[in-house]
Write a protein that holds these residues in place. Structure first.
Motif, PDB file in Angstrom:
ATOM      1  N   ASP A  83       0.804  -1.221   0.000  1.00 44.07           N
ATOM      2  CA  ASP A  83       0.000   0.000   0.000  1.00 44.07           C
ATOM      3  C   ASP A  83       0.843   1.280   0.000  1.00 44.07           C
ATOM      4  O   ASP A  83       0.326   2.367   0.243  1.00 44.07           O
ATOM      5  CB  ASP A  83      -0.958   0.000   1.197  1.00 44.07           C
ATOM      6  N   ALA A  84       2.130   1.177  -0.298  1.00 40.18           N
ATOM      7  CA  ALA A  84       3.031   2.341  -0.234  1.00 40.18           C
ATOM      8  C   ALA A  84       2.613   3.434  -1.209  1.00 40.18           C
ATOM      9  O   ALA A  84       2.290   3.163  -2.363  1.00 40.18           O
ATOM     10  CB  ALA A  84       4.463   1.911  -0.525  1.00 40.18           C
ATOM     11  N   ILE A  85       2.618   4.658  -0.700  1.00 38.24           N
ATOM     12  CA  ILE A  85       2.340   5.843  -1.509  1.00 38.24           C
ATOM     13  C   ILE A  85       3.449   6.858  -1.204  1.00 38.24           C
ATOM     14  O   ILE A  85       3.537   7.368  -0.080  1.00 38.24           O
ATOM     15  CB  ILE A  85       0.972   6.470  -1.171  1.00 38.24           C
ATOM     16  N   VAL A  86       4.299   7.138  -2.173  1.00 43.64           N
ATOM     17  CA  VAL A  86       5.393   8.097  -1.973  1.00 43.64           C
ATOM     18  C   VAL A  86       4.759   9.464  -1.705  1.00 43.64           C
ATOM     19  O   VAL A  86       3.848   9.896  -2.422  1.00 43.64           O
ATOM     20  CB  VAL A  86       6.342   8.128  -3.190  1.00 43.64           C
ATOM     21  N   SER A  87       5.241  10.146  -0.669  1.00 44.75           N
ATOM     22  CA  SER A  87       4.571  11.362  -0.206  1.00 44.75           C
ATOM     23  C   SER A  87       5.576  12.432   0.227  1.00 44.75           C
ATOM     24  O   SER A  87       6.777  12.254   0.089  1.00 44.75           O
ATOM     25  CB  SER A  87       3.657  11.004   0.978  1.00 44.75           C
ATOM     26  N   HIS A  88       5.039  13.511   0.751  1.00 41.09           N
ATOM     27  CA  HIS A  88       5.807  14.620   1.303  1.00 41.09           C
ATOM     28  C   HIS A  88       6.804  15.174   0.272  1.00 41.09           C
ATOM     29  O   HIS A  88       6.485  15.247  -0.905  1.00 41.09           O
ATOM     30  CB  HIS A  88       6.508  14.186   2.603  1.00 41.09           C
ATOM     31  N   HIS A  89       7.986  15.548   0.706  1.00 41.45           N
ATOM     32  CA  HIS A  89       8.984  16.128  -0.198  1.00 41.45           C
ATOM     33  C   HIS A  89       9.370  15.152  -1.304  1.00 41.45           C
ATOM     34  O   HIS A  89       9.670  15.560  -2.428  1.00 41.45           O
ATOM     35  CB  HIS A  89      10.230  16.571   0.575  1.00 41.45           C
ATOM     36  N   SER A  90       9.325  13.867  -1.006  1.00 40.30           N
ATOM     37  CA  SER A  90       9.658  12.854  -2.017  1.00 40.30           C
ATOM     38  C   SER A  90       8.711  12.942  -3.208  1.00 40.30           C
ATOM     39  O   SER A  90       9.139  12.827  -4.363  1.00 40.30           O
ATOM     40  CB  SER A  90       9.587  11.453  -1.398  1.00 40.30           C
ATOM     41  N   ALA A  91       7.424  13.154  -2.941  1.00 43.06           N
ATOM     42  CA  ALA A  91       6.457  13.309  -4.035  1.00 43.06           C
ATOM     43  C   ALA A  91       6.746  14.583  -4.822  1.00 43.06           C
ATOM     44  O   ALA A  91       6.662  14.588  -6.058  1.00 43.06           O
ATOM     45  CB  ALA A  91       5.033  13.327  -3.487  1.00 43.06           C
ATOM     46  N   PHE A 108       3.617   6.969   2.660  1.00 43.77           N
ATOM     47  CA  PHE A 108       2.509   6.549   3.501  1.00 43.77           C
ATOM     48  C   PHE A 108       2.340   5.046   3.395  1.00 43.77           C
ATOM     49  O   PHE A 108       2.470   4.463   2.314  1.00 43.77           O
ATOM     50  CB  PHE A 108       1.188   7.192   3.042  1.00 43.77           C
ATOM     51  N   THR A 109       2.043   4.416   4.509  1.00 44.80           N
ATOM     52  CA  THR A 109       1.667   3.005   4.535  1.00 44.80           C
ATOM     53  C   THR A 109       0.946   2.730   5.847  1.00 44.80           C
ATOM     54  O   THR A 109       1.271   3.336   6.865  1.00 44.80           O
ATOM     55  CB  THR A 109       2.883   2.058   4.387  1.00 44.80           C
ATOM     56  N   LYS A 110      -0.010   1.843   5.778  1.00 53.35           N
ATOM     57  CA  LYS A 110      -0.707   1.419   6.992  1.00 53.35           C
ATOM     58  C   LYS A 110      -0.009   0.220   7.617  1.00 53.35           C
ATOM     59  O   LYS A 110      -0.337  -0.176   8.719  1.00 53.35           O
ATOM     60  CB  LYS A 110      -2.148   1.036   6.664  1.00 53.35           C
ATOM     61  N   LYS A 111       0.952  -0.372   6.911  1.00 50.60           N
ATOM     62  CA  LYS A 111       1.508  -1.653   7.328  1.00 50.60           C
ATOM     63  C   LYS A 111       2.878  -1.586   7.999  1.00 50.60           C
ATOM     64  O   LYS A 111       3.144  -2.315   8.920  1.00 50.60           O
ATOM     65  CB  LYS A 111       1.582  -2.590   6.130  1.00 50.60           C
ATOM     66  N   LEU A 112       3.785  -0.777   7.502  1.00 48.00           N
ATOM     67  CA  LEU A 112       5.157  -0.775   8.008  1.00 48.00           C
ATOM     68  C   LEU A 112       5.362   0.254   9.103  1.00 48.00           C
ATOM     69  O   LEU A 112       4.738   1.311   9.101  1.00 48.00           O
ATOM     70  CB  LEU A 112       6.149  -0.463   6.886  1.00 48.00           C
ATOM     71  N   ARG A 113       6.290  -0.057   9.969  1.00 50.52           N
ATOM     72  CA  ARG A 113       6.710   0.890  10.996  1.00 50.52           C
ATOM     73  C   ARG A 113       8.227   0.848  11.065  1.00 50.52           C
ATOM     74  O   ARG A 113       8.846  -0.189  10.874  1.00 50.52           O
ATOM     75  CB  ARG A 113       6.138   0.524  12.367  1.00 50.52           C
ATOM     76  N   GLY A 114       8.825   1.973  11.340  1.00 55.17           N
ATOM     77  CA  GLY A 114      10.265   2.025  11.530  1.00 55.17           C
ATOM     78  C   GLY A 114      11.036   2.272  10.248  1.00 55.17           C
ATOM     79  O   GLY A 114      10.851   1.585   9.259  1.00 55.17           O
ATOM     80  N   SER A 115      11.882   3.274  10.301  1.00 55.48           N
ATOM     81  CA  SER A 115      12.725   3.625   9.164  1.00 55.48           C
ATOM     82  C   SER A 115      13.881   2.653   9.049  1.00 55.48           C
ATOM     83  O   SER A 115      14.244   1.984  10.019  1.00 55.48           O
ATOM     84  CB  SER A 115      13.287   5.038   9.341  1.00 55.48           C
TER      85      SER A 115
END
Length: 160
Positions: A83-91, A108-115
């Protein structure tokens, strides 16, 4: 599966997930975990692919070393979660509005946590804002862009 078929898969997928490989193998009638494990093991051992993170691989182009092979960090981010959606400055960078390029990719993702980091690039999964957590609103304001032959989802300029 013939070695030519796997080479064709690798030529057409500069970054791929295990699920994408499984889909390809099932189309060729060769889907089983032993086949997948064998293929991944062979190409890892021969430095033709590199594990980025569990289930996500980078293809090493001919003539490149596995330690320095180039990669599209936006494409990698899009493969880290279904469900990844590239966002913020990256977009903004993908849209051509970033005045500076960052070595961080936010998505954005509802599934992953942690960089985590891969070769100096930091991948930052963030949960969507509360107002955008429902399935219908999560996908609102999303556009797709082609990156290295793969469609990735990014926030629109308005949503970004």
């Amino acid at each position: 599966m013939s070695s030519g078929a796997m080479r064709n898969f690798l030529l057409n997928n500069s970054v791929f997930t295990v699920d994408e490989l499984d889909q390809y193998l099932s189309m060729s009638g060769k889907l089983n975990t032993d086949t997948r494990k064998s293929l991944l093991g062979y190409y890892l051992k021969n430095n033709r692919i590199v594990r980025i993170k569990r289930g996500v691989y980078l293809v090493v182009p001919p003539g490149y070393d596995s330690e320095t092979a180039p990669f599209d960090h936006f494409l990698v981010a899009s493969k880290l979660s279904p469900d990844a959606i590239v966002s913020h400055h990256s977009a903004f960078e993908i849209h051509g509005y970033g005045y500076t390029t960052f070595s961080d990719v936010t998505f954005f993702t509802k599934k992953l946590r942690g960089s985590f980091s891969f070769r100096g690039c930091r991948f930052n999964p963030v949960p969507p804002p509360a107002a955008l957590k429902s399935p219908r609103s999560f996908d609102a304001g999303i556009v797709t862009k082609n990156r290295s032959g793969s469609e990735i989802r990014i926030t629109s300029l308005e949503r970004t």
